[in-house]
Design a protein around this motif. Structure first.
Motif, PDB file in Angstrom:
ATOM      1  N   ALA A   1      -2.380  20.731   0.667  1.00 34.66           N
ATOM      2  CA  ALA A   1      -2.015  21.538  -0.498  1.00 34.66           C
ATOM      3  C   ALA A   1      -2.988  21.389  -1.663  1.00 34.66           C
ATOM      4  O   ALA A   1      -2.800  22.030  -2.704  1.00 34.66           O
ATOM      5  N   ARG A   2      -4.011  20.582  -1.507  1.00 32.77           N
ATOM      6  CA  ARG A   2      -4.939  20.322  -2.606  1.00 32.77           C
ATOM      7  C   ARG A   2      -5.542  21.640  -3.116  1.00 32.77           C
ATOM      8  O   ARG A   2      -6.061  22.452  -2.349  1.00 32.77           O
ATOM      9  N   GLY A   3      -5.486  21.838  -4.431  1.00 31.97           N
ATOM     10  CA  GLY A   3      -6.066  23.020  -5.061  1.00 31.97           C
ATOM     11  C   GLY A   3      -5.188  24.251  -5.034  1.00 31.97           C
ATOM     12  O   GLY A   3      -5.563  25.292  -5.586  1.00 31.97           O
ATOM     13  N   LEU A   4      -4.015  24.167  -4.430  1.00 36.74           N
ATOM     14  CA  LEU A   4      -3.089  25.303  -4.364  1.00 36.74           C
ATOM     15  C   LEU A   4      -1.954  25.131  -5.373  1.00 36.74           C
ATOM     16  O   LEU A   4      -1.648  24.007  -5.786  1.00 36.74           O
ATOM     17  N   PRO A   5      -1.285  26.217  -5.762  1.00 39.14           N
ATOM     18  CA  PRO A   5      -0.162  26.125  -6.694  1.00 39.14           C
ATOM     19  C   PRO A   5       1.105  25.614  -6.000  1.00 39.14           C
ATOM     20  O   PRO A   5       2.092  26.338  -5.837  1.00 39.14           O
ATOM     21  N   VAL A   6       1.042  24.369  -5.561  1.00 40.37           N
ATOM     22  CA  VAL A   6       2.146  23.731  -4.841  1.00 40.37           C
ATOM     23  C   VAL A   6       2.668  22.572  -5.669  1.00 40.37           C
ATOM     24  O   VAL A   6       1.888  21.712  -6.105  1.00 40.37           O
TER      25      VAL A   6
ATOM     26  N   GLY B   1      12.382  17.727  -1.158  1.00 41.55           N
ATOM     27  CA  GLY B   1      12.783  16.955   0.007  1.00 41.55           C
ATOM     28  C   GLY B   1      12.028  15.650   0.103  1.00 41.55           C
ATOM     29  O   GLY B   1      11.174  15.331  -0.734  1.00 41.55           O
ATOM     30  N   LYS B   2      12.337  14.913   1.145  1.00 44.42           N
ATOM     31  CA  LYS B   2      11.769  13.582   1.364  1.00 44.42           C
ATOM     32  C   LYS B   2      10.741  13.628   2.487  1.00 44.42           C
ATOM     33  O   LYS B   2      10.968  14.230   3.530  1.00 44.42           O
ATOM     34  N   PHE B   3       9.607  12.961   2.281  1.00 44.41           N
ATOM     35  CA  PHE B   3       8.558  12.907   3.286  1.00 44.41           C
ATOM     36  C   PHE B   3       8.958  11.972   4.433  1.00 44.41           C
ATOM     37  O   PHE B   3       9.525  10.907   4.215  1.00 44.41           O
ATOM     38  N   ALA B   4       8.623  12.399   5.653  1.00 45.60           N
ATOM     39  CA  ALA B   4       8.723  11.493   6.787  1.00 45.60           C
ATOM     40  C   ALA B   4       7.660  10.413   6.642  1.00 45.60           C
ATOM     41  O   ALA B   4       6.593  10.650   6.056  1.00 45.60           O
ATOM     42  N   PRO B   5       7.922   9.200   7.137  1.00 41.78           N
ATOM     43  CA  PRO B   5       6.935   8.115   7.010  1.00 41.78           C
ATOM     44  C   PRO B   5       5.571   8.509   7.558  1.00 41.78           C
ATOM     45  O   PRO B   5       5.467   9.070   8.653  1.00 41.78           O
ATOM     46  N   GLY B   6       4.535   8.247   6.783  1.00 41.94           N
ATOM     47  CA  GLY B   6       3.174   8.491   7.227  1.00 41.94           C
ATOM     48  C   GLY B   6       2.705   9.925   7.142  1.00 41.94           C
ATOM     49  O   GLY B   6       1.587  10.243   7.587  1.00 41.94           O
ATOM     50  N   TYR B   7       3.516  10.820   6.579  1.00 41.81           N
ATOM     51  CA  TYR B   7       3.180  12.246   6.574  1.00 41.81           C
ATOM     52  C   TYR B   7       2.772  12.767   5.199  1.00 41.81           C
ATOM     53  O   TYR B   7       2.170  13.830   5.093  1.00 41.81           O
ATOM     54  N   GLU B   8       3.067  12.025   4.153  1.00 42.52           N
ATOM     55  CA  GLU B   8       2.876  12.541   2.798  1.00 42.52           C
ATOM     56  C   GLU B   8       1.413  12.841   2.495  1.00 42.52           C
ATOM     57  O   GLU B   8       1.076  13.911   1.949  1.00 42.52           O
ATOM     58  N   GLU B   9       0.531  11.921   2.842  1.00 41.80           N
ATOM     59  CA  GLU B   9      -0.880  12.114   2.510  1.00 41.80           C
ATOM     60  C   GLU B   9      -1.441  13.370   3.174  1.00 41.80           C
ATOM     61  O   GLU B   9      -2.200  14.135   2.552  1.00 41.80           O
ATOM     62  N   ARG B  10      -1.052  13.604   4.413  1.00 44.45           N
ATOM     63  CA  ARG B  10      -1.537  14.776   5.142  1.00 44.45           C
ATOM     64  C   ARG B  10      -1.090  16.071   4.465  1.00 44.45           C
ATOM     65  O   ARG B  10      -1.875  17.016   4.325  1.00 44.45           O
TER      66      ARG B  10
END
Length: 394
Positions: free
Chosen positions: A273-278, A259-268
């Motif tokens: 998800a850092r370090g997870l199998p995502v 899917g597509k990220f809402a503006p300003g939400y991707e970094e969060r």
């Protein structure tokens, strides 16, 4: 039957959502059955003719308001909503389209931007109206019944003043109303909307672009492959879902996000998800996405009316795990063809995932339930249900 669909948008560039997809399927199905359908919608330009992407005739009007899209400050937003709710700048154009198409019925959908002036224009032309409720526009100035990070149990004082109370009068111009879920119907009836309209509940439809082979087992027998598919936005509960997965013990899992990220939400989200199998896949075609997952999580925080992802997943042999919000539990038969969890309790989602991971028979049971339920979401069945409602008001 000559039908004029009316909606704020109809597949304009960059604005394709669940309601727009449902309108497309219905309009195309009407035409395939020999009915004469066209779509009235609004944009930043005018176009009368064939909508090239879908093959449906359209009356695309230029919106007469302060702006058509983008973020604005509080004052322009307030003025925009005032024009939208109480203005009549578009009424003459609506009347001209009704005169040009000469419909037997006007079938309205997403009202934000369109306003209820389309109902006035239809009434003055003597044309009956059916409205399909995809959101909470008539109850809430933001259409979502959500304030800050919480949901509204009922319209607040502001929304009662500028939306719900005035709309009681406006909905008297509607002859029949179609709700997409029980939850949406209850919210509107509690506010005494559509008092003169016959009420129906009809979900959306879905037809896979290609045949879906029967699903058995897992995508990868060594791991449970979970998915999230759709708009990646704060009210969709994506970070809450990832937080719950981080605490999941004794289950081999991975998550694929399409899917597509809402503006300003991707970094969060990526940080959560850092370090997870995502794995973030970007925008995906439904067949490609669903063929690569065993289950789809729908962790909505807001009272999602009836998101298409639930029955799309089920019809692809993918098990829906849905939050206890809005119309989601109803779409999975309150647990008969999916699992319902409490989005406010991470342990609840973990328990649902463990149920699928540890009990293979549950995975197969739910798949069999979707084989039985699929006809009620098929394009032909839903189209005929809607046509019956439209015919009843003529």
């Amino acid at each position: 039957m000559r039908v004029l669909f009316a909606s704020r948008n109809y597949f304009p560039a960059g604005a394709v959502g669940g309601a727009q997809t449902s309108i497309k399927f219905l309009a195309q199905s009407f035409i395939a059955q020999g009915h004469e359908a066209a779509v009235l919608n609004l944009d930043d330009h005018r176009h009368f003719g064939l909508h090239a992407a879908t093959g449906v005739p359209e009356y695309r009007l230029k919106l007469r308001n302060l702006y058509t899209d983008g973020q604005r400050g509080p004052l322009p937003k307030a003025l925009w909503h005032g024009i939208d709710r109480f203005g009549s700048l578009m009424d003459k154009s609506y009347a001209q389209v009704i005169e040009a198409h000469r419909p037997d019925v006007v079938f309205t959908h997403v009202l934000a931007g369109l306003g209820t002036g389309i109902w006035r224009a239809a009434r003055r032309s003597g044309v009956p109206v059916v409205h399909m409720v995809h959101d909470y526009y008539l109850l809430c100035i933001k259409s979502g019944m959500r304030a800050g990070e919480g949901n509204c149990a009922r319209p607040c004082r502001l929304c009662m003043t500028v939306a719900a109370q005035p709309d009681v009068r406006h909905t008297r111009d509607v002859n029949a109303v179609i709700y997409v879920s029980d939850h949406v119907q209850k919210q509107h009836e509690a506010a005494e909307l559509f008092a003169n309209a016959r009420a129906h509940i009809i979900h959306g439809s879905y037809e896979p672009a290609q045949g879906v082979p029967p699903r058995t087992g897992r995508v990868d027998e060594a791991v449970l492959t979970l998915g999230y598919f759709g708009r990646i936005a704060p009210d969709k509960g994506v970070t809450q879902m990832i937080d719950a997965l981080r605490g999941l013990q004794d289950v081999a899992w991975r998550l694929r996000v399409g899917g597509k990220f809402a503006p300003g939400y991707e970094e969060r989200v990526r940080e959560a998800a850092r370090g997870l199998p995502v794995e973030f896949l970007g925008v995906q075609a439904p067949f490609d996405f669903y063929s690569g997952v065993d289950a789809v999580i729908v962790p909505s925080l807001w009272h999602d009316p009836a998101p298409r992802v639930v029955y799309e997943a089920g019809m692809h042999g993918v098990v829906p795990l849905v939050a206890n919000r809005g119309g989601l539990p109803q779409l999975v038969g309150y647990g008969s063809r999916g699992l319902v969890f409490d989005i406010d309790d991470g342990l609840s989602l973990q328990t649902a995932i463990k149920t699928l991971a540890e009990n293979r028979s549950e995975l197969e049971r739910i798949r069999k339930e979707w084989v039985k339920a699929a006809p009620q979401f098929s394009q032909g069945v839903v189209t005929n249900q809607v046509l019956d409602v439209l015919a009843s008001v003529q």
